[in-house]
Write an enzyme that holds these catalytic residues in place. Structure first.
Site, short mmCIF file in Angstrom:
data_model
loop_
_atom_site.label_atom_id
_atom_site.label_comp_id
_atom_site.label_asym_id
_atom_site.label_seq_id
_atom_site.Cartn_x
_atom_site.Cartn_y
_atom_site.Cartn_z
N CYS A 79 1.77 0.86 -5.07
CA CYS A 79 0.77 0.43 -4.10
C CYS A 79 -0.61 0.96 -4.47
O CYS A 79 -0.75 1.87 -5.27
CB CYS A 79 1.14 0.92 -2.70
SG CYS A 79 2.52 0.03 -1.97
N HIS A 100 -3.22 0.00 1.12
CA HIS A 100 -3.15 0.72 2.40
C HIS A 100 -3.90 2.04 2.36
O HIS A 100 -4.29 2.52 1.30
CB HIS A 100 -1.69 0.95 2.81
CG HIS A 100 -0.88 1.75 1.84
ND1 HIS A 100 -0.96 3.13 1.75
CD2 HIS A 100 0.06 1.37 0.93
CE1 HIS A 100 -0.11 3.57 0.84
NE2 HIS A 100 0.51 2.52 0.32
#
Length: 161
Positions: free
Chosen positions: A137, A121
């Site tokens: 992440c 992201h």
């Protein structure tokens, strides 16, 4: 969201697919006639050591991006995964787009109310790019994740090492 799998083998009328669940690397079998197959020419390779993400198309390196990855206590899991979904996050800090991966944190059983799924992201904190600072992440600049969101189909393989 469409349910997306990555095919790893075929036998007769069956496909062995990688499943987006714990433990990482889980597979199952589906009837080939029950799914729609598409070929994906893209693939991604992430280096947690170098904090880079490399985009390949048909085996040719197209681009290399600097990214942020997990810290020592919450590392980004290594292995072969794929992009499962594309979201426009409403949570502050995740940038304009987030791909869900078939990978799950090996350190966290949940995060932010979710199941500990690893994402690729954007970030509203560009100073984190190039460092090992996330909860697992993979973070990119908002410009870079926007470019990938308009390019990559679900099912794109991503190898994290």
């Amino acid at each position: 969201m469409p349910l997306t799998f990555r095919v790893v083998a075929a036998r007769g009328g069956w496909l062995q697919v990688q499943l987006p669940q714990r433990p990482n690397g889980s597979t199952g079998w589906v009837v080939a006639a029950d799914v729609r197959l598409t070929r994906v020419s893209y693939r991604l390779v992430v280096s947690t050591e170098d904090n880079t993400l490399t985009l390949f198309d048909g085996g040719v390196r197209v681009a290399r991006y600097t990214v942020a990855t997990g810290t020592g206590g919450t590392p980004t899991p290594h292995g072969s995964f794929y992009l499962t979904e594309l979201l426009s996050p409403t949570n502050h800090g995740y940038g304009p787009f987030a791909f869900g991966l078939s990978a799950f944190s090996e350190a966290l059983s949940s995060f932010g109310g979710g199941p500990g799924q690893i994402g690729l992201h954007g970030t509203d904190d560009s100073s984190s790019i190039g460092h090992s600072v996330s909860h697992g992440c993979i973070r990119m600049t908002n410009r870079d994740i926007t470019a990938l969101a308009h390019l990559l189909p679900l099912g794109t393989p991503i190898t994290i090492r």
